[in-house]
Design an enzyme around this catalytic site. Structure first.
Site, PDB file in Angstrom:
ATOM      1  CB  CYS A  19       1.383  -1.588   1.948  1.00  0.00           C
ATOM      2  SG  CYS A  19       0.839  -2.481   0.478  1.00  0.00           S
TER       3      CYS A  19
ATOM      4  CB  CYS B 265      -1.630  -0.826  -3.404  1.00  0.00           C
ATOM      5  SG  CYS B 265      -0.616  -2.183  -2.808  1.00  0.00           S
TER       6      CYS B 265
END
Lengths: 227, 212
Positions: B111, B113
């Protein structure tokens, strides 16, 4: 089957372009990007889901949407899906077929005075545990196949590129909330978390330097003992 | 079919992204589930209060205080809590140090992060498919696109942020900064250097405070 978000190691020649210098310090490229982020955080504060559920909602976008949506389009689409799935808003309200109804959750709406505290408080994921870690620093481990073992097709944080590979434990972080459970209403199910170093040559066929490594943070259920 | 396109409620929203956000915001405002001033407060926080200036200050402090640097490398959380560099997406930090032999690069392949309390919101390229796909597979090639050409003797460590541990690269202090104080040093520490896609260039040593 590998889903589109699991893209580490995908072969592409697309250059990674740093933004032009004039945008180097711009935080949001468009005003609606800022709104998308703020809406997502404010709705999170309603307490109807956790971070793992929220990540999973983005991963559950249709593959075509995941591939074509820009970053904050994914956020806003997943947010709308989650709000409906959790009953915070109705599909009829979203489509405009019925007028917005009163919500029991409105007392939980994030107030301006609460923002600083909510953002600075964060949400630590380390947890106490009675179980001993199965692995020690320097142990060799073999990762299992990718995919959630608790919920078919569910959320997991073992990327495909690091599945069924041999690595070495380089750090132990204690027990942390287990996303494979936490994303699906199965509780926190804390598991020992380790940093695992993989030699690049054990991950990829063509490697520029045999000394290079990739390190991932992996929960104990992802790891086994090499045969 | 759980992932069928038409099952997704968001398809009821306008297709133009900015209108889609407005439509959702408008509905949530009418239901009194959000407060516009709170949204503006969140935006102001990440636009003006929390950003790479926090990480830059931390790096400058580490460069000028050997015991602080060691504490940050060993267990950064007590120091970060004390400095107020703690919060959402920075609950479990690890600082990784670049040396002559080792270059660190941070990515999140699954994703996006990123250590928010120290670097703010990630830049577009960090969230791009190209970076997420390529950083783990061909980091040296990616680095060269950022103008970083590493010698073969320098080993690369790519940190894929798959859990809630967040990574900050401690860049090497560039030559020509001897005797600089923290305010001078923090001005030359860039966001990309703390992600690992930049090596800070040598300074000519004649810069005065405020003119960097």
């Amino acid at each position: 089957m590998k889903r589109p978000h699991d893209m580490g190691g995908d072969q592409t020649d697309t250059p990674v372009r740093s933004e032009p210098l004039e945008h180097a310090d711009g935080v949001f490229d468009q005003p609606w990007h800022a709104d998308a982020l703020a809406l997502t955080l404010a709705c999170g504060a309603l307490g109807q889901w956790n971070l793992d559920i929220s990540r999973h909602a983005r991963e559950c976008l249709a593959p075509e949407d995941y591939r074509t949506f820009t970053y904050y389009e994914k956020w806003i689409a997943a947010l709308a899906d989650l709000l409906v799935e959790r009953g915070v808003i109705s599909q009829m309200e979203l489509s405009g077929e019925t007028p917005p109804a009163q919500s029991d959750l409105s007392s939980r709406a994030l107030k301006p005075s609460e923002v600083a505290a909510v953002l600075s408080r964060g949400g630590p994921t380390n947890r106490d545990t009675d179980t001993s870690p199965a692995f020690s620093i320097d142990d060799s481990v073999l990762t299992r196949d990718a995919g959630n073992k608790l919920v078919a097709g569910g959320h997991t944080r073992l990327p495909s590129y690091a599945a069924q590979k041999i690595g070495r434990i380089v750090a132990h972080h204690g027990a942390h909330v287990f996303p494979d459970a936490h994303a699906h209403g199965l509780g926190e199910m804390p598991q020992h978390l380790y940093s695992v170093a993989f030699k690049a040559i054990d991950l990829w066929p063509d490697v520029a330097n045999s000394e290079d490594k990739v390190i991932l943070d992996l929960w104990e259920p992802y790891l086994g003992v090499p045969v | 079919m759980p992932h069928d396109h038409h099952d997704h409620p968001h398809t009821d929203l306008p297709s133009e992204p900015s209108l889609r956000v407005k439509a959702l915001e408008s509905l949530l405002l009418q239901k009194q589930l959000i407060n516009r001033d709170a949204l503006d407060e969140i935006i102001d926080t990440y636009q003006n209060k929390i950003g790479p200036q926090n990480g830059a200050k931390l790096v400058a402090m580490a460069w000028t205080d050997q015991s602080l640097k060691q504490a940050l490398l060993d267990d950064p959380m007590p120091v970060l809590q004390q400095l107020g560099f703690y919060g959402r997406q920075g609950e479990h930090m690890k600082i990784v140090e670049n040396t002559d032999d080792l270059h660190n690069l941070v990515v999140c392949t699954l994703c996006s992060c990123y250590p928010w309390p120290l670097l703010g919101i990630p830049p577009s390229w960090y969230k791009s498919d190209a970076y997420r796909a390529r950083a783990v597979r061909e980091p040296r090639k990616v680095l060269s696109e950022f103008g970083v050409d590493l010698p073969q003797a320098t080993k690369v460590r790519v940190w894929d942020s798959t859990a809630e541990i967040r990574y900050l690269v401690l860049p090497q202090r560039p030559a020509g900064t001897e005797g600089w104080d923290i305010p001078q040093l923090q001005k030359i520490v860039t966001r990309n250097a703390m992600i690992g896609t930049e090596i800070l260039p040598p300074q000519n040593g004649t810069l005065e405070s405020g003119e960097a």
